[in-house]
Design an enzyme around this catalytic site. Sequence first.
Site, PDB file in Angstrom:
ATOM      1  N   SER A  32      20.907  20.240  39.609  1.00 34.52           N
ATOM      2  CA  SER A  32      20.755  19.535  40.871  1.00 34.52           C
ATOM      3  C   SER A  32      21.821  18.448  40.992  1.00 34.52           C
ATOM      4  CB  SER A  32      19.367  18.893  40.970  1.00 34.52           C
ATOM      5  OG  SER A  32      18.360  19.886  40.977  1.00 34.52           O
ATOM      6  N   CYS A  90      23.890  15.264  41.364  1.00 36.22           N
ATOM      7  CA  CYS A  90      23.592  13.880  40.971  1.00 36.22           C
ATOM      8  C   CYS A  90      24.881  13.081  41.097  1.00 36.22           C
ATOM      9  CB  CYS A  90      23.056  13.827  39.538  1.00 36.22           C
ATOM     10  SG  CYS A  90      22.686  12.139  38.974  1.00 36.22           S
ATOM     11  N   CYS A  92      20.727   8.445  33.524  1.00 43.93           N
ATOM     12  CA  CYS A  92      20.212   9.807  33.389  1.00 43.93           C
ATOM     13  C   CYS A  92      21.115  10.575  32.436  1.00 43.93           C
ATOM     14  CB  CYS A  92      20.142  10.493  34.753  1.00 43.93           C
ATOM     15  SG  CYS A  92      21.766  10.720  35.530  1.00 43.93           S
ATOM     16  N   CYS A 115      22.435  13.604  33.502  1.00 42.66           N
ATOM     17  CA  CYS A 115      22.935  14.676  34.368  1.00 42.66           C
ATOM     18  C   CYS A 115      24.400  15.014  34.117  1.00 42.66           C
ATOM     19  CB  CYS A 115      22.724  14.301  35.835  1.00 42.66           C
ATOM     20  SG  CYS A 115      20.990  14.070  36.277  1.00 42.66           S
ATOM     21  N   GLU A 167      19.906  16.168  45.794  1.00 42.66           N
ATOM     22  CA  GLU A 167      19.995  14.902  45.077  1.00 42.66           C
ATOM     23  C   GLU A 167      18.599  14.353  44.784  1.00 42.66           C
ATOM     24  OE1 GLU A 167      21.938  12.076  43.166  1.00 42.66           O
ATOM     25  OE2 GLU A 167      23.262  13.057  44.604  1.00 42.66           O
ATOM     26  N   ARG A 200      12.454  20.236  44.072  1.00 39.73           N
ATOM     27  CA  ARG A 200      13.621  21.118  44.040  1.00 39.73           C
ATOM     28  C   ARG A 200      13.337  22.445  44.737  1.00 39.73           C
ATOM     29  NH1 ARG A 200      15.214  20.159  37.773  1.00 39.73           N
ATOM     30  NH2 ARG A 200      12.945  20.089  37.661  1.00 39.73           N
TER      31      ARG A 200
END
Length: 369
Positions: free
Chosen positions: A222, A224, A235, A237, A266, A302
């Site tokens: 996803s 980021c 995080c 990510c 996001e 999501r």
Amino acid sequence: MDPAFRPRAAGDGVHPLSESSPSRRAAQAVDALRHGWPLAIAGAPLLQPVETAFGDITGEAMLLSASRAATLKLANQIEAAVPRQPVLMRAADPFDLPHALAVADPALDLNAPLKGPFKALHCEWEEQAKAALELARMAGVLPAFLVDPQGAGEPVSLEASDVAAYADASRLQIATRAKLPVAAAEGARIVAFRSPDDTREHVALVIGQQRSDVAPLVRLHSECLTGDILGSLKCDCGPQLDAALHAIADEADKGGWGVLLYMRQEGRGIGLVNKLRAYRLQDQGFDTVDANTRLGLPDEARDFPTAARMLDLLGVGEIRLMTNNPAKVAALEAEGVKVAERVPHSLPDNPHNARYLATKRDRAGHILP
């Protein structure tokens, strides 16, 4: 019930539904929320988004999520006691926009701690209320509305059922393909996907020679901005994205292949600004799950149907999925994707994301050390 909060009838100032498709009407509604325009959902009063509204607008009541209503001490009132149900409420005085925003945004609670008292009201248009809050999530704005606002502009009309049509992943198509040499794999190819109604444009990076006899190594990532682009340490990510690309490239070097799905969702589907609001709440001591809840937003939003559709358009039916989250495996399998193997994809923590990763493990079921 107060007549001001009853659904509007035909002929009382709301334009009839346009002749466009349900998905197009929902797309127009999302756009309206971003611009601060009111919604006229058939069977409900006019609803004015609090965050993006402008001008001299007031309302006698507000529509909020149940979790936000709970933080406002409304859960002990029967009209606001059902979890995950929208809550209609009023205060002693009408809400102007500054007051409404202070009520809607929990990140402002420390600045404006004195609120209320509030009275929860019976809502006769629950389906429409749920649709409005879901549209707010899709638009990335706070899930809060002034009800039957005074001074609002011309509304955008739609049906509550239009929201489901907007989320119809079957309308997604491949828009274009190109070669895209990347640091991890100079032979990578990129595929772009677009839906006629959704402004989000997802991409897939395909590495290695596609083969029908070998299940590809797949990572669903996803978007980021803070982690992927700015190198945020809050995080994991950015490191996960880089490690996934290198893992897929290694797979290709061994004769296999893989796909990285880069999804424009996001904050796991709540939008960039709301994700940053959640960060602000984390600064105040809340973990990532509680921060989303206080905002009135889901921790998991999501779009797995779209991910499954992307794989289908690529001709992929069976995958080896890189994830630490068994729920992600289950979500993709529920959309018809066969997951032959879950491949662990954990990285070391740092002082800034250790609590975030522990929350993933302890509250979201991720398999982490």
